[in-house]
Write a protein that holds these residues in place. Sequence first.
Motif, PDB file in Angstrom:
ATOM      1  N   GLN A   1     119.716  31.522  28.046  1.00 10.53           N
ATOM      2  CA  GLN A   1     119.700  30.199  27.434  1.00 10.53           C
ATOM      3  C   GLN A   1     119.381  30.302  25.933  1.00 10.53           C
ATOM      4  O   GLN A   1     119.896  29.531  25.120  1.00 10.53           O
ATOM      5  CB  GLN A   1     118.667  29.393  28.221  1.00 10.53           C
ATOM      6  N   ASN A   2     118.561  31.297  25.557  1.00  6.19           N
ATOM      7  CA  ASN A   2     118.236  31.486  24.135  1.00  6.19           C
ATOM      8  C   ASN A   2     119.171  32.474  23.441  1.00  6.19           C
ATOM      9  O   ASN A   2     119.422  32.360  22.243  1.00  6.19           O
ATOM     10  CB  ASN A   2     116.800  31.988  23.987  1.00  6.19           C
TER      11      ASN A   2
ATOM     12  N   GLY B   1     120.523  36.818  17.127  1.00  2.00           N
ATOM     13  CA  GLY B   1     121.292  36.202  18.208  1.00  2.00           C
ATOM     14  C   GLY B   1     120.570  35.044  18.884  1.00  2.00           C
ATOM     15  O   GLY B   1     121.072  34.482  19.850  1.00  2.00           O
ATOM     16  N   GLY B   2     119.389  34.683  18.384  1.00  2.64           N
ATOM     17  CA  GLY B   2     118.555  33.678  19.057  1.00  2.64           C
ATOM     18  C   GLY B   2     118.944  32.242  18.779  1.00  2.64           C
ATOM     19  O   GLY B   2     119.950  31.975  18.127  1.00  2.64           O
ATOM     20  N   PRO B   3     118.115  31.308  19.276  1.00  7.02           N
ATOM     21  CA  PRO B   3     118.466  29.885  19.244  1.00  7.02           C
ATOM     22  C   PRO B   3     118.689  29.309  17.844  1.00  7.02           C
ATOM     23  O   PRO B   3     119.450  28.356  17.697  1.00  7.02           O
ATOM     24  CB  PRO B   3     117.276  29.192  19.925  1.00  7.02           C
ATOM     25  N   THR B   4     118.039  29.856  16.812  1.00  7.39           N
ATOM     26  CA  THR B   4     118.292  29.316  15.477  1.00  7.39           C
ATOM     27  C   THR B   4     119.053  30.322  14.612  1.00  7.39           C
ATOM     28  O   THR B   4     119.121  30.177  13.396  1.00  7.39           O
ATOM     29  CB  THR B   4     116.986  28.896  14.750  1.00  7.39           C
ATOM     30  N   ALA B   5     119.610  31.354  15.249  1.00  7.75           N
ATOM     31  CA  ALA B   5     120.375  32.375  14.536  1.00  7.75           C
ATOM     32  C   ALA B   5     119.565  33.008  13.406  1.00  7.75           C
ATOM     33  O   ALA B   5     120.089  33.332  12.347  1.00  7.75           O
ATOM     34  CB  ALA B   5     121.699  31.807  13.994  1.00  7.75           C
ATOM     35  N   ALA B   6     118.273  33.157  13.648  1.00  6.98           N
ATOM     36  CA  ALA B   6     117.393  33.757  12.651  1.00  6.98           C
ATOM     37  C   ALA B   6     116.604  34.877  13.310  1.00  6.98           C
ATOM     38  O   ALA B   6     116.225  34.757  14.476  1.00  6.98           O
ATOM     39  CB  ALA B   6     116.416  32.722  12.112  1.00  6.98           C
TER      40      ALA B   6
ATOM     41  N   ALA C   1     109.726  24.331  23.392  1.00  8.83           N
ATOM     42  CA  ALA C   1     109.640  24.728  24.797  1.00  8.83           C
ATOM     43  C   ALA C   1     108.203  24.683  25.308  1.00  8.83           C
ATOM     44  O   ALA C   1     107.926  25.038  26.441  1.00  8.83           O
ATOM     45  CB  ALA C   1     110.201  26.143  24.959  1.00  8.83           C
ATOM     46  N   SER C   2     107.273  24.243  24.457  1.00  3.97           N
ATOM     47  CA  SER C   2     105.859  24.313  24.809  1.00  3.97           C
ATOM     48  C   SER C   2     105.315  22.961  25.255  1.00  3.97           C
ATOM     49  O   SER C   2     105.759  21.920  24.791  1.00  3.97           O
ATOM     50  CB  SER C   2     105.080  24.798  23.587  1.00  3.97           C
TER      51      SER C   2
END
Length: 476
Positions: free
Chosen positions: A84-85, A111-116, A160-161
């Motif tokens: 998912q991330n 490659g993560g959720p904010t492309a950072a 997500a927290s």
Amino acid sequence: MLVSTRNPNLEPVPYEKALIDGMAPDRALYVPTDLTPVTHDELEWLGKQHYANQFAFIQSHLVGNETFSLGQFFEIAEESYGEQNFPYAVDGIVTPVRPVFDWLSVQDLSGGPTAAFKDMALQPVAREMDIVLGRQDRSLTLLGATSGDTGSAAEAAVQASRRLQIFMLSPRIGMSAFQKAQMGVLTGENVSNLSVKGNFDDCQDIVKDIMKDPEFSDLGAVNSINFGRIAAQVTYYFSGYLQMIEQRGMEIGMPIDVSVPSGNFGNALAAHYARRMGLPIRKIIVASNENKILARLVNKGVYQQTGSTPTSSPSMDIDKASNLERLIFELLDNDADRTRSFMEAFESEGRAAFVDHGLKADALKRHGFKGGSSTHAERIKMIGLAYSASGEVVDPHTADAIVVAAKKYSSHVPILVMSTAKPVKFEDTMKEALEAEHIPPREKRFMDIEKRGSGGFVKVPNSVDAVKAIIRASRK
Ligand SMILES: *Cc1c(COP(=O)(O)O)cnc(C)c1O
């Protein structure tokens, strides 16, 4: 357990305290006391594992299992680095290594959720904080300032927290529309974006002022000096090494060098911890852009502020490197008194020289570091060269680390470059370097993001009281 870089009498603290507090008392940092080395057989085993398993194993070796068991680290990693991330992960590899030249490969960390690449650390750290807060049955409000990728990466992690809430200050002018929009789309229940009428320094000053106020002493910080963030970055050096030697038909134990586009020195420090744990990294190449404070320190042994100038690799535009203190502590034989005197000299005079503190001018070189810098023109040229050689499109920060790697390449030891950002965020610079048809189109998730994310900001004046009032109101 962790100790303070500036206070020899402070009792060692468990990982969870460093995680929640961020800083040690007296503006000092927490550093690990002993790192458990990874054996040759364990490296071999790690090479067959998915990223989540590697993370659980490395974290356990690095910070122990007092706070989280091996199983908990595994669950944290599964959530942080799951499909998912990281939708593009293949075969459990979330930070793929790709060859660019016959002597150099890049490791894709965004490659993560904010492309950072900041996602790599902030995703697990927010989950770790959540678990610790749950045990203490409390919640935590975070306050931060950003002019780049940290803002959206922190917000995506906090989203997500259940126990964290965040107020993020950003300057009204000076950030790219893309980066602003990435935050704007995350505004929601526990994420507030405050757009300050001022520049990044104004934002940081407001945060510092509020943190000093006893009324707000319960606020947490999201900055790169949290040891949890450094710890969470060590795993990808293991993953990168193991991928690289397999791709190149090398054997476990053969050395590689790494080249790291550096700002606050968190990423390069993580490489150093990986090396201390026995990963066969020979040299760590610290790459700077036109803001050369780190390159100068490595080459001349002088840590000196000269003011920063804006460049085409903006996340490296720094005038001090907060995490450096951790390495200085090690150079000074883990002597907190000497570290304090070095850091205080730097803080009061904007300059501290190794030779004035009992170190040789080339102490960092002897410690396995190399340093160098690039110019805008060199980065532009390198983006083109990398593309012609391999079809790999690299962003200006990654290009910086490749330029410096090329200057420092020696002895046929291949170099792994940390790729810290996606080109999509720097469209103008990319257009300068490549023909339009060679620049990858925006992914679906980023289409029209500037439109979708333009709302989502509360405008505030450049005023401490205005920000305090907003935080106070949220507590009712
Ligand atoms: C944060 C960042 C850096 C600098 O990393 P440090 O760990 O602060 O040295 C480099 N490149 C990009 C794209 C970043 O976002």
